[in-house]
Write an enzyme that holds these catalytic residues in place. Sequence first.
Site, PDB file in Angstrom:
ATOM      1  N   ARG A 163      30.719   1.858  56.947  1.00  0.00           N
ATOM      2  CA  ARG A 163      30.388   0.528  56.495  1.00  0.00           C
ATOM      3  C   ARG A 163      29.352   0.541  55.402  1.00  0.00           C
ATOM      4  O   ARG A 163      29.720   0.433  54.254  1.00  0.00           O
ATOM      5  CB  ARG A 163      30.210  -0.275  57.506  1.00  0.00           C
ATOM      6  CG  ARG A 163      30.077  -2.141  57.193  1.00  0.00           C
ATOM      7  CD  ARG A 163      28.755  -2.421  56.556  1.00  0.00           C
ATOM      8  NE  ARG A 163      27.707  -2.310  57.538  1.00  0.00           N
ATOM      9  CZ  ARG A 163      26.545  -2.289  57.049  1.00  0.00           C
ATOM     10  NH1 ARG A 163      26.180  -2.866  55.861  1.00  0.00           N
ATOM     11  NH2 ARG A 163      25.471  -1.772  57.593  1.00  0.00           N
ATOM     12  N   ASP A 164      28.197   0.880  55.932  1.00  0.00           N
ATOM     13  CA  ASP A 164      27.025   0.780  54.988  1.00  0.00           C
ATOM     14  C   ASP A 164      27.363   2.050  53.912  1.00  0.00           C
ATOM     15  O   ASP A 164      26.885   1.965  52.880  1.00  0.00           O
ATOM     16  CB  ASP A 164      25.937   1.026  55.782  1.00  0.00           C
ATOM     17  CG  ASP A 164      24.528   0.378  55.048  1.00  0.00           C
ATOM     18  OD1 ASP A 164      24.797   0.095  54.020  1.00  0.00           O
ATOM     19  OD2 ASP A 164      23.549   0.458  55.844  1.00  0.00           O
ATOM     20  N   HIS A 223      17.112   1.254  61.721  1.00  0.00           N
ATOM     21  CA  HIS A 223      18.108   1.199  60.891  1.00  0.00           C
ATOM     22  C   HIS A 223      17.550   1.601  59.659  1.00  0.00           C
ATOM     23  O   HIS A 223      16.917   0.880  58.581  1.00  0.00           O
ATOM     24  CB  HIS A 223      19.090   0.343  60.510  1.00  0.00           C
ATOM     25  CG  HIS A 223      20.109  -0.025  59.583  1.00  0.00           C
ATOM     26  ND1 HIS A 223      21.568  -0.029  59.745  1.00  0.00           N
ATOM     27  CD2 HIS A 223      19.747  -0.262  58.187  1.00  0.00           C
ATOM     28  CE1 HIS A 223      22.148   0.003  58.498  1.00  0.00           C
ATOM     29  NE2 HIS A 223      21.018  -0.104  57.622  1.00  0.00           N
ATOM     30  N   HIS A 266      16.814   3.432  55.751  1.00  0.00           N
ATOM     31  CA  HIS A 266      17.450   3.976  54.479  1.00  0.00           C
ATOM     32  C   HIS A 266      16.353   5.221  54.202  1.00  0.00           C
ATOM     33  O   HIS A 266      15.354   5.083  54.541  1.00  0.00           O
ATOM     34  CB  HIS A 266      17.616   2.964  53.514  1.00  0.00           C
ATOM     35  CG  HIS A 266      19.018   2.171  53.880  1.00  0.00           C
ATOM     36  ND1 HIS A 266      20.162   2.382  53.266  1.00  0.00           N
ATOM     37  CD2 HIS A 266      19.336   1.221  54.870  1.00  0.00           C
ATOM     38  CE1 HIS A 266      21.086   1.735  53.512  1.00  0.00           C
ATOM     39  NE2 HIS A 266      20.569   0.780  54.727  1.00  0.00           N
ATOM     40  N   CYS A 268      22.614  -0.631  49.744  1.00  0.00           N
ATOM     41  CA  CYS A 268      23.054  -2.097  49.804  1.00  0.00           C
ATOM     42  C   CYS A 268      23.316  -2.590  48.446  1.00  0.00           C
ATOM     43  O   CYS A 268      22.394  -2.649  47.806  1.00  0.00           O
ATOM     44  CB  CYS A 268      22.061  -3.001  50.744  1.00  0.00           C
ATOM     45  SG  CYS A 268      22.705  -4.810  51.022  1.00  0.00           S
ATOM     46  N   ASN A 317      21.666   5.748  53.976  1.00  0.00           N
ATOM     47  CA  ASN A 317      21.185   5.509  55.488  1.00  0.00           C
ATOM     48  C   ASN A 317      20.592   7.069  55.555  1.00  0.00           C
ATOM     49  O   ASN A 317      20.938   8.095  54.944  1.00  0.00           O
ATOM     50  CB  ASN A 317      22.148   5.330  56.395  1.00  0.00           C
ATOM     51  CG  ASN A 317      22.444   3.888  56.293  1.00  0.00           C
ATOM     52  OD1 ASN A 317      23.420   3.612  55.577  1.00  0.00           O
ATOM     53  ND2 ASN A 317      21.822   2.904  57.191  1.00  0.00           N
TER      54      ASN A 317
HETATM   55  P1  HMG Z   1      28.989 -18.167  50.139  1.00  0.00           P
HETATM   56  O1  HMG Z   1      29.552 -18.357  48.739  1.00  0.00           O
HETATM   57  O2  HMG Z   1      28.017 -18.937  50.822  1.00  0.00           O
HETATM   58  O3  HMG Z   1      30.621 -18.561  51.231  1.00  0.00           O
HETATM   59  O4  HMG Z   1      28.964 -16.683  50.785  1.00  0.00           O
HETATM   60  P2  HMG Z   1      31.608 -19.706  50.992  1.00  0.00           P
HETATM   61  O5  HMG Z   1      31.699 -20.127  52.598  1.00  0.00           O
HETATM   62  O6  HMG Z   1      30.902 -20.695  50.040  1.00  0.00           O
HETATM   63  O7  HMG Z   1      32.825 -19.150  50.397  1.00  0.00           O
HETATM   64  C1  HMG Z   1      32.875 -18.457  49.126  1.00  0.00           C
HETATM   65  C2  HMG Z   1      34.147 -17.803  49.083  1.00  0.00           C
HETATM   66  O8  HMG Z   1      33.979 -16.732  49.909  1.00  0.00           O
HETATM   67  C3  HMG Z   1      35.365 -18.526  49.491  1.00  0.00           C
HETATM   68  O9  HMG Z   1      36.787 -17.733  48.595  1.00  0.00           O
HETATM   69  C4  HMG Z   1      35.607 -17.890  50.990  1.00  0.00           C
HETATM   70  O10 HMG Z   1      36.917 -18.217  51.517  1.00  0.00           O
HETATM   71  C5  HMG Z   1      35.223 -16.585  51.056  1.00  0.00           C
HETATM   72  P3  HMG Z   1      37.237 -18.726  47.396  1.00  0.00           P
HETATM   73  O11 HMG Z   1      37.555 -20.021  47.967  1.00  0.00           O
HETATM   74  O12 HMG Z   1      36.003 -18.634  46.332  1.00  0.00           O
HETATM   75  O13 HMG Z   1      38.412 -17.833  47.068  1.00  0.00           O
HETATM   76  N1  HMG Z   1      34.650 -16.162  52.294  1.00  0.00           N
HETATM   77  C6  HMG Z   1      35.287 -15.299  52.991  1.00  0.00           C
HETATM   78  N2  HMG Z   1      36.031 -14.215  52.705  1.00  0.00           N
HETATM   79  C7  HMG Z   1      36.256 -13.081  53.554  1.00  0.00           C
HETATM   80  N3  HMG Z   1      35.439 -13.051  54.674  1.00  0.00           N
HETATM   81  C8  HMG Z   1      34.284 -14.219  55.088  1.00  0.00           C
HETATM   82  C9  HMG Z   1      34.267 -14.958  54.228  1.00  0.00           C
HETATM   83  N4  HMG Z   1      33.554 -16.259  54.112  1.00  0.00           N
HETATM   84  C10 HMG Z   1      33.487 -16.889  52.868  1.00  0.00           C
HETATM   85  N5  HMG Z   1      34.167 -14.009  56.108  1.00  0.00           N
HETATM   86  C11 HMG Z   1      29.270 -14.862  52.428  1.00  0.00           C
HETATM   87  C12 HMG Z   1      28.761 -16.146  51.750  1.00  0.00           C
HETATM   88  C13 HMG Z   1      28.299 -14.504  53.533  1.00  0.00           C
HETATM   89  C14 HMG Z   1      30.501 -14.947  52.688  1.00  0.00           C
HETATM   90  C15 HMG Z   1      29.419 -13.949  50.999  1.00  0.00           C
HETATM   91  O14 HMG Z   1      27.953 -13.961  50.728  1.00  0.00           O
HETATM   92  C16 HMG Z   1      29.249 -12.490  51.501  1.00  0.00           C
HETATM   93  O15 HMG Z   1      30.483 -12.177  51.885  1.00  0.00           O
HETATM   94  N6  HMG Z   1      28.318 -11.565  51.399  1.00  0.00           N
HETATM   95  C17 HMG Z   1      28.481 -10.107  51.481  1.00  0.00           C
HETATM   96  C18 HMG Z   1      27.126  -9.738  51.978  1.00  0.00           C
HETATM   97  C19 HMG Z   1      27.196  -8.095  52.321  1.00  0.00           C
HETATM   98  O16 HMG Z   1      28.218  -7.706  52.978  1.00  0.00           O
HETATM   99  N7  HMG Z   1      26.366  -7.379  52.115  1.00  0.00           N
HETATM  100  C20 HMG Z   1      26.181  -6.134  52.381  1.00  0.00           C
HETATM  101  C21 HMG Z   1      26.044  -5.956  54.029  1.00  0.00           C
HETATM  102  S1  HMG Z   1      24.182  -6.231  54.578  1.00  0.00           S
HETATM  103  C22 HMG Z   1      23.476  -4.633  54.516  1.00  0.00           C
HETATM  104  O17 HMG Z   1      23.903  -3.624  53.857  1.00  0.00           O
HETATM  105  C23 HMG Z   1      22.210  -4.708  55.235  1.00  0.00           C
HETATM  106  C24 HMG Z   1      22.349  -3.920  56.446  1.00  0.00           C
HETATM  107  O18 HMG Z   1      22.947  -2.587  56.236  1.00  0.00           O
HETATM  108  C25 HMG Z   1      20.917  -3.706  57.176  1.00  0.00           C
HETATM  109  C26 HMG Z   1      19.810  -3.066  56.313  1.00  0.00           C
HETATM  110  O19 HMG Z   1      19.951  -2.189  55.728  1.00  0.00           O
HETATM  111  O20 HMG Z   1      19.038  -3.892  56.097  1.00  0.00           O
HETATM  112  C27 HMG Z   1      23.201  -4.560  57.386  1.00  0.00           C
HETATM  113 MG    MG Z   2      21.722  -0.702  55.704  1.00  0.00          MG
END
Ligand code: HMG
Ligand code: MG
Length: 304
Positions: free
Chosen positions: A13-14, A205, A207, A238, A247
């Site tokens: 994933r990450d 966690h 990086h 990210c 990571n």
């Molecule tokens: P939003 O724009 O507020 O969502 O995004 P929305 O509800 O307004 O929907 C917008 C569009 O997204 C719509 O599609 C929804 O259907 C779709 P459209 O009608 O425009 O075609 N949608 C989805 N599609 C699939 N699955 C879903 C979903 N929800 C809405 N669950 C949202 C909010 C959270 C969805 C968006 O910002 C998003 O997907 N962000 C991705 C963030 C992400 O994955 N970041 C990386 C992971 S975090 C990380 O790496 C940190 C971590 O490793 C820890 C660390 O290192 O610190 C964990």
């Molecule tokens: Mg991370």
Amino acid sequence: MTDRVRIVEVGPRDGLQNEARALTADERVTLIHRLGDAGLTEIEAGAMVSPSRIPQMSGSDAVLSRLTHDGGRRYPVLVPNLKGLDAALAAGARDIAVFGAASETFSQRNIQCGIEESLRRFEPVVARARDLGLRVRGYVSCVAGCPYEGAIAPGKVADVAHALYLMGCEEISLGDTIGIGTPSSILAMLDAVGRRVPMRHLAGHYHDTRGMALANIFASLQAGVRCFDASVGGLGGCPYADGASGNVATEEVVYLLHGMGYQTGIDLKALVRTAWWACGLLGTEPASKLAHALKNAHAAKEAS
Ligand code: HMG
Ligand code: MG
């Protein structure tokens, strides 16, 4: 009895979410199987997020539905909202992770809402998942600093971690998203969080952007943390944190832990082979020195 440390493998994933080349579902399933064969029992399998934001995680449902939970293996997936939970459940998820942040700006950029709103969104997700018997993890990003806001107060991290814990997250994974922490700042953060959430429910966690991750793990072990997230080959980063690199490499964490007498159940050689194999698919090489050292040692042995 030897102390055991859990490793949550986040490579699929990450590790993959920021790569230029998106691996196919087939390749991701093979990667997860290889990691399982190397002894990893908790492997983050994907993310149920918007495909327009993180295309590399498209098809996470197809990946998850092909994994079996044999031998108690667990495959958490990231879930930001109820739509994501529905997708995770349909694919057979037993473990999910909601993901928040201790930085307002990072939260906005990553999941399009501020911290308070994110917690409101997570509440029904966590409640429903728990009702259905799923295990829920909660991430807090930017625990040692934010790419947009700079320093983040340990008390802010503790507030978010505590809110997620009270909500029903069994484990809080503390993300140094941009690898900016040092043992001192990580220990100050753990001290603040540990006053609000029991240490046995915390995971590190980290990086490795500035090469501090192993030092931060060492310090966290001294503070009592017994679970760490890591990514095979040091893959990852990210997309919403400029400059975030991978990571900490799983193989280097395993080497450190085994050297300190901890048990992990992981076969280091099989893991290093998987690091080279995964990086080969991506057209890169493992970031970890250990993967190179073991490869060179093997080559030298073959040549002798
Ligand atoms: P939003 O724009 O507020 O969502 O995004 P929305 O509800 O307004 O929907 C917008 C569009 O997204 C719509 O599609 C929804 O259907 C779709 P459209 O009608 O425009 O075609 N949608 C989805 N599609 C699939 N699955 C879903 C979903 N929800 C809405 N669950 C949202 C909010 C959270 C969805 C968006 O910002 C998003 O997907 N962000 C991705 C963030 C992400 O994955 N970041 C990386 C992971 S975090 C990380 O790496 C940190 C971590 O490793 C820890 C660390 O290192 O610190 C964990
Ligand atoms: Mg991370």
